[in-house]
Design a protein around this motif. Structure first.
Motif, PDB file in Angstrom:
ATOM      1  N   MET B  33      17.986  34.145  21.419  1.00 39.33           N
ATOM      2  CA  MET B  33      18.595  35.415  21.815  1.00 39.33           C
ATOM      3  C   MET B  33      19.675  35.825  20.821  1.00 39.33           C
ATOM      4  O   MET B  33      19.796  36.998  20.466  1.00 39.33           O
ATOM      5  N   ARG B  34      20.420  34.831  20.349  1.00 42.81           N
ATOM      6  CA  ARG B  34      21.479  35.158  19.392  1.00 42.81           C
ATOM      7  C   ARG B  34      20.873  35.741  18.115  1.00 42.81           C
ATOM      8  O   ARG B  34      21.371  36.720  17.563  1.00 42.81           O
ATOM      9  N   MET B  35      19.767  35.134  17.676  1.00 45.42           N
ATOM     10  CA  MET B  35      19.117  35.643  16.472  1.00 45.42           C
ATOM     11  C   MET B  35      18.585  37.055  16.703  1.00 45.42           C
ATOM     12  O   MET B  35      18.645  37.903  15.817  1.00 45.42           O
ATOM     13  N   LEU B  36      18.062  37.303  17.900  1.00 46.47           N
ATOM     14  CA  LEU B  36      17.546  38.637  18.221  1.00 46.47           C
ATOM     15  C   LEU B  36      18.667  39.670  18.092  1.00 46.47           C
ATOM     16  O   LEU B  36      18.500  40.731  17.485  1.00 46.47           O
ATOM     17  N   ILE B  37      19.830  39.344  18.657  1.00 45.18           N
ATOM     18  CA  ILE B  37      20.953  40.290  18.603  1.00 45.18           C
ATOM     19  C   ILE B  37      21.396  40.487  17.155  1.00 45.18           C
ATOM     20  O   ILE B  37      21.593  41.614  16.691  1.00 45.18           O
ATOM     21  N   GLU B  38      21.501  39.357  16.431  1.00 47.28           N
ATOM     22  CA  GLU B  38      21.971  39.459  15.050  1.00 47.28           C
ATOM     23  C   GLU B  38      20.993  40.240  14.182  1.00 47.28           C
ATOM     24  O   GLU B  38      21.388  41.040  13.340  1.00 47.28           O
ATOM     25  N   GLU B  39      19.695  39.983  14.388  1.00 50.07           N
ATOM     26  CA  GLU B  39      18.715  40.535  13.460  1.00 50.07           C
ATOM     27  C   GLU B  39      18.216  41.915  13.867  1.00 50.07           C
ATOM     28  O   GLU B  39      17.665  42.637  13.041  1.00 50.07           O
ATOM     29  N   VAL B  40      18.373  42.281  15.129  1.00 46.92           N
ATOM     30  CA  VAL B  40      17.897  43.596  15.554  1.00 46.92           C
ATOM     31  C   VAL B  40      19.057  44.514  15.940  1.00 46.92           C
ATOM     32  O   VAL B  40      19.291  45.531  15.303  1.00 46.92           O
ATOM     33  N   PHE B  41      19.826  44.112  16.928  1.00 50.55           N
ATOM     34  CA  PHE B  41      20.811  45.048  17.468  1.00 50.55           C
ATOM     35  C   PHE B  41      22.020  45.253  16.564  1.00 50.55           C
ATOM     36  O   PHE B  41      22.661  46.291  16.605  1.00 50.55           O
ATOM     37  N   MET B  42      22.341  44.239  15.761  1.00 52.74           N
ATOM     38  CA  MET B  42      23.524  44.401  14.920  1.00 52.74           C
ATOM     39  C   MET B  42      23.209  45.028  13.575  1.00 52.74           C
ATOM     40  O   MET B  42      24.103  45.404  12.838  1.00 52.74           O
ATOM     41  N   ARG B  43      21.926  45.155  13.273  1.00 55.38           N
ATOM     42  CA  ARG B  43      21.552  45.696  11.966  1.00 55.38           C
ATOM     43  C   ARG B  43      21.965  47.162  11.886  1.00 55.38           C
ATOM     44  O   ARG B  43      21.520  47.990  12.678  1.00 55.38           O
ATOM     45  N   GLY B  44      22.845  47.460  10.924  1.00 61.11           N
ATOM     46  CA  GLY B  44      23.249  48.841  10.696  1.00 61.11           C
ATOM     47  C   GLY B  44      24.199  49.393  11.736  1.00 61.11           C
ATOM     48  O   GLY B  44      24.568  50.564  11.691  1.00 61.11           O
ATOM     49  N   ALA B  45      24.610  48.577  12.699  1.00 56.06           N
ATOM     50  CA  ALA B  45      25.522  49.067  13.727  1.00 56.06           C
ATOM     51  C   ALA B  45      26.939  49.116  13.167  1.00 56.06           C
ATOM     52  O   ALA B  45      27.373  48.199  12.477  1.00 56.06           O
ATOM     53  N   SER B  46      27.647  50.205  13.451  1.00 54.25           N
ATOM     54  CA  SER B  46      29.049  50.253  13.023  1.00 54.25           C
ATOM     55  C   SER B  46      29.875  49.495  14.049  1.00 54.25           C
ATOM     56  O   SER B  46      29.501  49.370  15.210  1.00 54.25           O
ATOM     57  N   ASP B  47      31.008  49.005  13.599  1.00 54.60           N
ATOM     58  CA  ASP B  47      31.811  48.169  14.486  1.00 54.60           C
ATOM     59  C   ASP B  47      33.198  48.787  14.645  1.00 54.60           C
ATOM     60  O   ASP B  47      33.512  49.791  14.023  1.00 54.60           O
ATOM     61  N   LEU B  48      34.015  48.179  15.472  1.00 54.02           N
ATOM     62  CA  LEU B  48      35.381  48.670  15.630  1.00 54.02           C
ATOM     63  C   LEU B  48      36.102  48.585  14.294  1.00 54.02           C
ATOM     64  O   LEU B  48      35.950  47.600  13.584  1.00 54.02           O
ATOM     65  N   PRO B  49      36.880  49.602  13.932  1.00 58.11           N
ATOM     66  CA  PRO B  49      37.538  49.567  12.632  1.00 58.11           C
ATOM     67  C   PRO B  49      38.549  48.421  12.506  1.00 58.11           C
ATOM     68  O   PRO B  49      38.440  47.601  11.612  1.00 58.11           O
ATOM     69  N   VAL B  50      39.510  48.367  13.351  1.00 61.54           N
ATOM     70  CA  VAL B  50      40.551  47.340  13.222  1.00 61.54           C
ATOM     71  C   VAL B  50      40.981  46.832  14.589  1.00 61.54           C
ATOM     72  O   VAL B  50      40.793  47.504  15.595  1.00 61.54           O
ATOM     73  N   ASP B  51      41.513  45.655  14.593  1.00 57.63           N
ATOM     74  CA  ASP B  51      42.346  45.214  15.694  1.00 57.63           C
ATOM     75  C   ASP B  51      41.653  45.282  17.054  1.00 57.63           C
ATOM     76  O   ASP B  51      42.230  45.747  18.026  1.00 57.63           O
ATOM     77  N   GLY B  52      40.433  44.872  17.123  1.00 57.36           N
ATOM     78  CA  GLY B  52      39.768  44.837  18.412  1.00 57.36           C
ATOM     79  C   GLY B  52      38.641  43.837  18.344  1.00 57.36           C
ATOM     80  O   GLY B  52      38.477  43.124  17.357  1.00 57.36           O
ATOM     81  N   VAL B  53      37.872  43.799  19.390  1.00 56.57           N
ATOM     82  CA  VAL B  53      36.726  42.903  19.417  1.00 56.57           C
ATOM     83  C   VAL B  53      35.495  43.758  19.664  1.00 56.57           C
ATOM     84  O   VAL B  53      35.415  44.460  20.681  1.00 56.57           O
ATOM     85  N   GLY B  54      34.567  43.743  18.731  1.00 57.07           N
ATOM     86  CA  GLY B  54      33.377  44.579  18.848  1.00 57.07           C
ATOM     87  C   GLY B  54      32.107  43.767  18.931  1.00 57.07           C
ATOM     88  O   GLY B  54      32.137  42.546  19.132  1.00 57.07           O
ATOM     89  N   LEU B  55      30.987  44.446  18.734  1.00 54.21           N
ATOM     90  CA  LEU B  55      29.683  43.819  18.897  1.00 54.21           C
ATOM     91  C   LEU B  55      29.485  42.623  17.968  1.00 54.21           C
ATOM     92  O   LEU B  55      28.943  41.595  18.364  1.00 54.21           O
ATOM     93  N   SER B  56      29.960  42.763  16.712  1.00 55.85           N
ATOM     94  CA  SER B  56      29.677  41.713  15.736  1.00 55.85           C
ATOM     95  C   SER B  56      30.335  40.387  16.119  1.00 55.85           C
ATOM     96  O   SER B  56      29.917  39.329  15.674  1.00 55.85           O
TER      97      SER B  56
END
Lengths: 374, 356
Positions: B33-56
């Motif tokens: 499941m972790r690989m699925l998230i890393e390889e599919v859902f996180m691909r090209g996703a933008s993340d929080l700019p600073v000082d937070g906790v985001g998808l990545s």
């Protein structure tokens, strides 16, 4: 004695046996002292309880050809695959389905439309046969433990549309082969307790006499294995090869006479190849002449040659399964282990079966040496 | 901030070969499941700019800075079979699961939950009302309202009975991550492990067991408030060991922190009934889902005080220190069985689908 009171998992006793083991191995004074066990269940227990990290560095405990699925030879798998592709329904243990043949596994055959039935035992396969008029072939694998079950079922009577493709193997002869291999390092054997319940510990006496290598019958709890190893290295140290039964709560010298009679009524030992190891005289159990009507090899014309048109998978050439089962190499020597060869996508039989060395090592985290960690 | 890249820190090849389809293991909470998230859902996703906790970060939830506080957000869809199981039901699970994810991020004030349900045509009102009552009871227990929701119905056979999604919102002044372990830190588990998964498996397999085997499903917010009050800054990591169990959650904590963890098998609390079920099914309780337990990383000098505080809580009576962070092997768990040591492998996924 109330056996529920017995504590086979007492770590304090385990540590004491571990120290004893170190003392005896040090007394031998050679490095390494190599012994072999021939049972997937022993490897499971050794790995599950982390025993290898507690063995002295100079003691090498190697798993030999103790995984029945793994030593089922390529042509035997081919026979099962060919039968299935010829349209016969083939019933077998789940572990067998993904074991590679020359070019195809039963799983590959199933993907091409063949009907493969996964069963837990021969009884379930017979039940399938009773429910249909179609031919059902039970692809029977395993050592004397499961061979007895096959024999008992045939003796009890099976339907006419049922037959057996026997790939059963008999362990005692292969111990001779491993001992006689050029450059072998094996100085003693742990014998599998459950097989010895049937054969009796006495079955190993002739081997010990002819080869001068000690055999100790061992149970499957961590303390069983440690105590048996202590006994085995003592015999190595003292140069007094003999058979010792360290599983007396289940094993006798004579074994289960009724089961032995049933086994030899149905099967005769013949020579044959064990995958990756060698030709083993008397190592294969084949149905006797009088059971020909239920012998799939006699009942069907099995066309294995048609399987050999396409090339085997490329990675299979790098697989060290044979060397690993004969004890000359370990999973850590294999370039595929844990990388190109993993349980969900296995290359060799040792990674397919839950009793395979590679599968067990992978399940319990690989081959890191943990003896140095504080 | 961890920067997990696809496949990083793993000796394994991709689990998603070309042209493959989603398999059940891709939802099992483990490596697949972790690989699925890393390889599919996180691909090209933008993340929080600073000082937070985001998808990545792949933590239990997100943290978005608002002034001097953090808004904690998490979402979870619940699919379990059967809907009612010993110790709980899908309603209680859907509230507790999301509240626990908020709690693991260090939430100190729960704001509200959303609730989206997808119902199968033909589901009885009686079942739905029982589930709704259980959700409300659990909300009251925690003190959090459901503030908005959504309902959809799908045709018979298009899904099995009922799926519930809940999203939770909370505030935290200090975010507790799952990557804060340092060498020497202790790991506490707040109680017996494996109860939820084994109870569901035993129910499905109709196992007759001596003793009571019940799911531990419970909201941990109150327990975690006590942990944070007693431990303060010494609480350096938290994670709830759901799918894939303690082994999976600890692997994530170790991998993200760049440490190993030495786990004492004898110290891991397992109930008698769970142990019996696990031996029977051949499944290690450390690989099985929990729904009312937390793994808490704490600095060594505060470990005993935090443990004592947890044990005073009704949900923490069987808490124990089960592990210590070690320098090597990084990202791996070493299990001391009492007889010797071995690696505790990262599970491919939960042994059973539809467990939470």
């Amino acid at each position: 004695m109330n056996t529920s009171q017995l504590k086979f998992r007492d770590p304090a006793l385990g540590r004491a046996l571990g120290e004893k083991l170190t003392t005896v191995v040090n007394q031998i004074g050679r490095d390494p002292v190599s012994v072999m066990h021939v049972c997937g269940s022993h490897e499971q227990a050794i790995a599950r309880f982390g025993l290898r990290s507690a063995f002295p560095r100079a003691l090498d405990v190697v798993m030999g050809p103790g995984c029945p699925v793994c030593i089922t030879d390529v042509p035997e798998v081919d026979e099962g695959v060919a039968l299935a592709l010829q349209g016969v329904r083939v019933a077998t243990y789940g572990d067998m389905v993904r074991v590679p043949g020359t070019v195809k596994s039963l799983a590959d055959a199933r993907a091409e439309g063949a009907r493969i039935e996964v069963v837990y035992g021969i009884d379930q396969a017979i039940e399938l046969a009773r429910q249909t008029t179609e031919e059902i072939v039970f692809f029977a694998t395993g050592f004397e433990t499961t061979a007895v079950a096959t024999a008992a079922a045939l003796l009890a009577g099976v339907p006419k549309n049922f037959s057996v493709l026997s790939a059963h193997k008999y362990i005692p002869p292969v111990m001779e082969i491993v001992t006689e291999m050029p450059g072998t390092r094996i100085e003693g054997f742990l014998a599998a307790g459950h097989a010895a319940v049937i054969t009796g510990s006495g079955v190993f006496e002739a081997f010990v006499k002819s080869h001068g290598v000690p055999v100790v019958v061992a149970g499957f709890e961590p303390l069983d294995i440690l105590a048996a190893l202590v006994k085995l290295v003592e015999l190595v140290r003292d140069r007094t090869p003999r058979v010792e039964n360290m599983f007396p709560r289940a094993v006798t010298r004579e074994g289960n006479r009724v089961a032995q009679e049933q086994l030899w009524k149905v099967f005769s030992p013949t020579g044959g190849r064990w995958r990756g190891i060698a030709h083993v005289p008397n190592g294969n159990l084949r149905l006797k002449e009088e059971w020909a009507a239920f012998d799939a090899r006699r009942r069907f014309k099995i066309d294995v040659a048609r399987l050999w048109d396409s090339a085997p998978p490329k990675l299979l050439g790098q697989c060290l399964c044979g060397e690993i089962m004969s004890g000359s190499k370990g999973p850590k020597d294999c370039p595929l282990f844990g990388k190109d060869c993993v349980p969900e996508n296995p290359v060799g039989a040792c990674m397919v079966s839950t009793e395979g060395t590679c599968r067990i090592w992978h399940q319990y985290g690989g081959h890191l040496d943990l003896r140095g960690i504080a | 901030m961890s920067s997990l890249r696809p496949g990083s820190g793993s000796a394994f090849p991709s689990v998603i070969p070309r042209n493959q389809q989603i398999a059940m293991r891709h939802g099992g909470g483990g490596r697949a499941m972790r690989m699925l998230i890393e390889e599919v859902f996180m691909r090209g996703a933008s993340d929080l700019p600073v000082d937070g906790v985001g998808l990545s970060a792949m933590d239990d939830g997100a943290a978005i800075r608002i002034g001097d506080q953090f808004l904690i957000v998490t979402t979870d869809s619940h699919v379990i079979h059967p809907l009612f199981f010993p110790g709980g039901d899908i309603g209680r699970l859907s509230i507790a699961g999301t509240v626990n994810d908020l709690s693991m991020m260090g939430a100190t004030r729960l704001l509200g939950l959303t609730c989206g349900v997808i119902l199968e045509e033909g589901l009885s009102f009686d079942v739905l009302e029982r589930v709704q009552a259980s959700m409300q009871a659990t909300c009251r227990e925690v003190g959090v309202p459901i503030v908005t929701g959504d309902t959809k119905v799908m045709g018979k056979g298009e899904l099995d009975a009922l799926v519930i999604n809940t999203t939770g919102f909370a505030l935290a002044s200090r975010v507790v991550r799952d990557n804060g372990l340092r060498v020497g830190d202790r790991v506490i588990v707040t109680g017996t492990v494996g109860d939820h998964g084994l109870a569901v498996m035993a129910t499905r397999n109709k196992l007759q067991l001596e003793g009571k085997l019940e799911s531990d499903v419970a909201p941990l917010f109150d327990l975690v408030q006590r942990v944070l009050a007693v431990g303060g800054d010494a609480i350096v990591a938290m994670k709830d060991p759901t799918r894939g169990g303690v082994a999976s959650a600890l692997h994530e904590m170790a991998g993200k922190a760049g440490v190993g963890v030495l786990v004492s098998e004898e110290a891991v609390p397992v109930s008698e009934a769970a142990r019996a079920a696990s031996e029977l099914l051949g499944i290690d309780p450390l690989h099985v889902a929990n729904e009312g337990k937390a793994l808490i990383g704490v600095r060594p000098d505060r470990a005993q005080a935090v443990l004592a505080a947890i044990r005073e809580h009704p949900l923490g009576r069987h808490a124990a220190i089960i592990g210590t962070a070690i320098a090597e092997p990084k990202g791996k768990l070493v299990l001391d069985t009492g007889f010797g040591r071995r690696l505790l492998a990262e599970p491919e996924g939960e042994p059973l689908p539809r467990i939470c």
